[in-house]
Design a protein around this motif. Structure first.
Motif, PDB file in Angstrom:
ATOM      1  N   TYR A 174     -61.098 119.473  -0.052  1.00 46.67           N
ATOM      2  CA  TYR A 174     -60.402 118.956  -1.230  1.00 46.67           C
ATOM      3  C   TYR A 174     -60.372 117.442  -1.191  1.00 46.67           C
ATOM      4  N   VAL A 175     -59.984 116.859  -2.307  1.00 46.57           N
ATOM      5  CA  VAL A 175     -59.760 115.415  -2.378  1.00 46.57           C
ATOM      6  C   VAL A 175     -58.383 115.184  -2.973  1.00 46.57           C
ATOM      7  N   VAL A 182     -55.500 105.002  -1.995  1.00 44.87           N
ATOM      8  CA  VAL A 182     -56.039 105.679  -0.809  1.00 44.87           C
ATOM      9  C   VAL A 182     -56.476 107.088  -1.189  1.00 44.87           C
ATOM     10  N   THR A 183     -57.761 107.371  -0.990  1.00 41.99           N
ATOM     11  CA  THR A 183     -58.297 108.713  -1.229  1.00 41.99           C
ATOM     12  C   THR A 183     -58.499 109.412   0.112  1.00 41.99           C
ATOM     13  N   VAL A 184     -57.964 110.609   0.241  1.00 40.93           N
ATOM     14  CA  VAL A 184     -58.173 111.434   1.435  1.00 40.93           C
ATOM     15  C   VAL A 184     -59.098 112.582   1.060  1.00 40.93           C
ATOM     16  N   ILE A 185     -60.188 112.722   1.795  1.00 41.08           N
ATOM     17  CA  ILE A 185     -61.106 113.842   1.592  1.00 41.08           C
ATOM     18  C   ILE A 185     -60.960 114.784   2.784  1.00 41.08           C
ATOM     19  N   GLY A 186     -60.383 115.943   2.560  1.00 49.58           N
ATOM     20  CA  GLY A 186     -60.244 116.956   3.589  1.00 49.58           C
ATOM     21  C   GLY A 186     -61.499 117.807   3.638  1.00 49.58           C
ATOM     22  N   ILE A 187     -62.213 117.788   4.761  1.00 55.44           N
ATOM     23  CA  ILE A 187     -63.500 118.468   4.877  1.00 55.44           C
ATOM     24  C   ILE A 187     -63.336 119.722   5.722  1.00 55.44           C
ATOM     25  N   ALA A 204     -72.672 117.855  -0.429  1.00 50.04           N
ATOM     26  CA  ALA A 204     -72.923 117.182  -1.709  1.00 50.04           C
ATOM     27  C   ALA A 204     -71.611 116.957  -2.458  1.00 50.04           C
ATOM     28  N   TRP A 205     -70.715 117.939  -2.399  1.00 49.36           N
ATOM     29  CA  TRP A 205     -69.417 117.818  -3.069  1.00 49.36           C
ATOM     30  C   TRP A 205     -68.608 116.683  -2.421  1.00 49.36           C
ATOM     31  N   VAL A 206     -68.585 116.635  -1.101  1.00 53.74           N
ATOM     32  CA  VAL A 206     -67.853 115.587  -0.384  1.00 53.74           C
ATOM     33  C   VAL A 206     -68.385 114.206  -0.765  1.00 53.74           C
TER      34      VAL A 206
END
Length: 542
Positions: A174-175, A182-187, A204-206
């Protein structure tokens, strides 16, 4: 008329001063320095699943993790957050021991305590959080308990997913924008096959989310349970399971190319910070990976991140959980626990070390003796003298290297190895132990071939040198021109150079291109929002 004119000038001047002061105050209030807490691998085992007895004792005997203290440790860290009041808590996976629903319920209750206190929380699953087999320990009995299904993860942690801006359809990635700017991208890259894997679709989504954050000039913090960078050369010397994602190098390069310069990870239960730079380009790109140890593995750490008010830099520091209600000196207790229980790793580690040495030995003996008189007989006798079973290999390595390996692992757990006086002596002890082991293996058959023995010892020492030196010198890419010597416990990194402005005045002078900016110089996409903006070099209030 003159008095009215002067009064009007004074009013205009006063209004401008008030507007300027308000603008500066508004800026500092809206984009203040932020503090973030990182808790990795808490591995909570709900106390409701544990009754003292033989079953729990047997499980704990094979663990370097202090699982009996896991619930207390996690609750203590939540209490720590409630005292220090960070803006955000990040948990990069392995929230539970083995995905027990009861353990997830404990974690959820603690997260809700943080949210109720105004502290935001984001987490992603690790390889111990979903599916698999889990147990309760009831006296002498081990009882299978229900684990969290994959399709129940997001509903269980709905307090996290209710705030996300977008979610990957193919995973739990998720993002979110938990802090302004501040953007957090949970992978999500954890699977039940024991290895970290990121599909092309999810990658690709990340990358698309990273691009979107970059367009907004946001700082990007990526969070993944598994590692992408190397932290120890030839890591198989320490563990038989890779801590890195499959295709990690490709993923690393793609993240850098799309503006991700900081990755928060866990999984290995060791504090380590590693950086990677593209040394080919004239002006290289870089990424730093902050891997945080577990609060139930010596020395029981957690991290603090301080995000600059202009969203350009992150400062990292490390703290240790030093006491619990059950243990008033957790540092000493956890070290002794680690020292006693690391022996569970020794058999498999010994076999790997021996097999690595044996391959070098056998090839060299064949090359050196095949053309000498009775060479084939000597080669055959040498091979017959070698250990055959894992037990024999373990006994040999254990005799010459066990105590050194334990001390080296403890040193690695402390982190920043070269700062400790024993680092060099441990490296030398490893080389000496390897030499003694080779002599024991070869004396019976090759004692008269002194030069061959010494050459084999040197070759085998050199084969293990990258791993040994990587540990004691705290570097990766040990034998290359580029070598990473990053401090494992603290540091400061510029990870968002896309924000070119640090003051309202700079924004005012620069923003004369017909685009509307906010007070940090970021392009405004939602022009209907109320706020203070810069348009054509002028401040406007909407």
């Amino acid at each position: 008329m003159k008095i009215e004119f002067l009064f009007q000038i004074k009013c205009d001047f006063f209004e401008k001063i008030v507007l300027w002061v308000f603008l500066v105050v508004f800026s500092s209030m809206t984009f203040a320095q932020e503090r973030v807490m990182v808790i990795a691998d808490p591995h909570v085992l709900a106390s409701s699943l544990v009754e003292e007895g033989a079953a729990m004792d047997e499980m704990m005997a094979g663990q370097r993790k202090m699982l009996d203290l896991s619930e207390a440790a996690f609750c203590a860290l939540v209490d720590t957050a409630l005292v220090h009041k960070p803006s955000l808590v990040l948990i990069p996976g392995d929230l539970t021991k083995d995905g027990e629903i009861a353990s997830h319920e404990v974690v959820v209750a603690q997260i809700n305590k943080l949210l109720a206190a105004g502290i935001n929380v984001l987490a992603i699953p690790g390889n111990h959080d979903i599916g698999g087999t889990a147990y309760a320990y009831r006296g002498a009995e081990t009882v299978v308990v229900e684990t969290l299904a994959d399709n129940a993860w997001e509903s269980t942690y709905d307090m996290i997913y209710s705030q996300v801006l977008a979610k990957d359809p193919a995973s739990h990635s998720y993002v979110a924008e938990p802090l302004r700017g501040v953007t957090v991208i949970g992978i999500d890259a954890s699977h039940n096959d024991g290895e970290g894997y990121l599909s092309n679709e999810t990658l690709a989504w990340v990358l698309a989310q990273a691009d979107a954050a970059k367009e907004k000039c946001n700082m990007v913090l990526a969070m993944c349970h598994w590692q992408v960078l190397e932290h120890v050369d030839d890591g198989g010397m320490i563990t038989d399971i890779s801590a890195r994602l499959q295709a990690a190098d490709t993923i690393r390069d793609e993240l850098m190319a799309h503006g991700v310069h900081m990755l928060l990870t866990g999984h290995v239960h060791v504090n380590s910070i590693s950086t990677y730079r593209d040394t080919i380009a004239v002006i290289g790109d870089s990424i730093v990976e902050i891997s945080t140890g577990s609060p139930i593995t010596y020395p029981c750490p957690y991290r603090w991140l301080t995000i600059a008010s202009d969203r350009s830099t992150v400062e990292v520091s490390t703290a240790m959980l030093s006491a619990l209600p059950e243990q008033d000196n957790l540092t000493t207790y956890s070290r002794e626990w680690m020292k006693e229980h690391i022996e569970i790793m020794m058999p498999s580690l010994s076999v790997r070390l021996y097999d690595k040495a044996a391959g070098v030995m056998e090839k060299r003996v064949e090359d050196m003796l095949k053309n000498v008189p009775m060479g084939s007989m000597l080669i055959s006798a040498f091979k017959k003298s070698l250990p055959e079973t894992d037990e024999e290999k373990y006994a040999l390595v254990n005799k010459h290297l066990a105590s050194t390996i334990v001390d080296l692992y403890l040193l690695h757990s402390i982190a920043n190895e070269p700062q400790h006086a024993e680092a060099d002596s441990l490296a030398q002890a490893m080389y000496t132990g390897i030499g003694a082991m080779i002599h024991e293996l070869t004396d019976a058959v090759l004692k008269s071939f002194v030069a061959l023995q010494e050459e084999m010892i040197t070759n085998i020492q050199n084969a293990n040198r990258p791993a040994i030196q990587s540990l004691v010198e705290d570097r990766t890419h040990w034998a290359t021109l580029y070598s990473d010597l990053t401090d494992d416990l603290m540091g400061q990194w510029v990870i968002n150079e896309a924000i070119p402005y640090s003051s309202v005045e700079n924004v005012t002078n620069a923003a004369a291109d017909g685009v509307i900016y906010d007070i940090l110089g970021r392009r405004v996409t939602d022009k209907a929002k109320h706020g203070i903006y810069i348009e054509n070099g002028k401040k406007i209030i909407k």
